[in-house]
Design a protein around this motif. Sequence first.
Motif, PDB file in Angstrom:
ATOM      1  N   ASP A  56       0.846  -1.201   0.000  1.00  0.00           N
ATOM      2  CA  ASP A  56       0.000   0.000   0.000  1.00  0.00           C
ATOM      3  C   ASP A  56       0.877   1.245   0.000  1.00  0.00           C
ATOM      4  O   ASP A  56       1.906   1.295   0.677  1.00  0.00           O
ATOM      5  N   GLN A  65       5.743  10.287   2.106  1.00  0.00           N
ATOM      6  CA  GLN A  65       5.018   9.314   1.297  1.00  0.00           C
ATOM      7  C   GLN A  65       5.916   8.118   1.033  1.00  0.00           C
ATOM      8  O   GLN A  65       7.119   8.272   0.834  1.00  0.00           O
ATOM      9  N   VAL A  97      -2.228   7.154  -0.460  1.00  0.00           N
ATOM     10  CA  VAL A  97      -1.873   8.128  -1.486  1.00  0.00           C
ATOM     11  C   VAL A  97      -2.681   7.804  -2.732  1.00  0.00           C
ATOM     12  O   VAL A  97      -2.670   6.685  -3.221  1.00  0.00           O
ATOM     13  N   SER A  98      -3.409   8.795  -3.254  1.00  0.00           N
ATOM     14  CA  SER A  98      -4.174   8.562  -4.478  1.00  0.00           C
ATOM     15  C   SER A  98      -3.215   8.545  -5.661  1.00  0.00           C
ATOM     16  O   SER A  98      -2.203   9.239  -5.682  1.00  0.00           O
ATOM     17  N   GLN A  99      -3.527   7.759  -6.658  1.00  0.00           N
ATOM     18  CA  GLN A  99      -2.641   7.578  -7.797  1.00  0.00           C
ATOM     19  C   GLN A  99      -2.660   8.754  -8.758  1.00  0.00           C
ATOM     20  O   GLN A  99      -1.695   9.014  -9.450  1.00  0.00           O
ATOM     21  N   ASP A 100      -3.756   9.516  -8.818  1.00  0.00           N
ATOM     22  CA  ASP A 100      -3.878  10.545  -9.838  1.00  0.00           C
ATOM     23  C   ASP A 100      -3.046  11.797  -9.546  1.00  0.00           C
ATOM     24  O   ASP A 100      -2.410  12.331 -10.430  1.00  0.00           O
ATOM     25  N   LYS A 105      -5.480  10.600   0.373  1.00  0.00           N
ATOM     26  CA  LYS A 105      -6.901  10.441   0.614  1.00  0.00           C
ATOM     27  C   LYS A 105      -7.027  10.153   2.093  1.00  0.00           C
ATOM     28  O   LYS A 105      -6.607   9.103   2.554  1.00  0.00           O
TER      29      LYS A 105
END
Length: 109
Positions: A56, A65, A97-100, A105
């Motif tokens: 994750d 991060q 962490v959102s991928q975009d 998040k």
Amino acid sequence: MVSVAHAAEAAPAAGGFGAFIPLILIFVIFYFLLIRPQQKKAKEHQQFLSALKIGDEVITSGGIQGTVTGLSDNVVTVEIADKVRVKVARPYIMGAVSQDLGMAKPAGG
């Protein structure tokens, strides 16, 4: 001559249940606006932490991060660069962490 003490005794006592109604209303408002949403957010964060798995991508409360490489009851090992790993206490994992956008998040909402 009538003393002030006798006059005070003769005054009817204001109150009863009616005196507590504003206090009860304030508590109800605080519960629905502050306490309940915070409890819900804390519960969602706890569920997120218990569902963490290796691989994750997470962000810590300090803004670091990385990818989860190890898990224990109280500590999460996060790889922040090639062969650079830090150990972070579970409660300090803020969210995924959102991928975009590479932004977090939040686990609680």
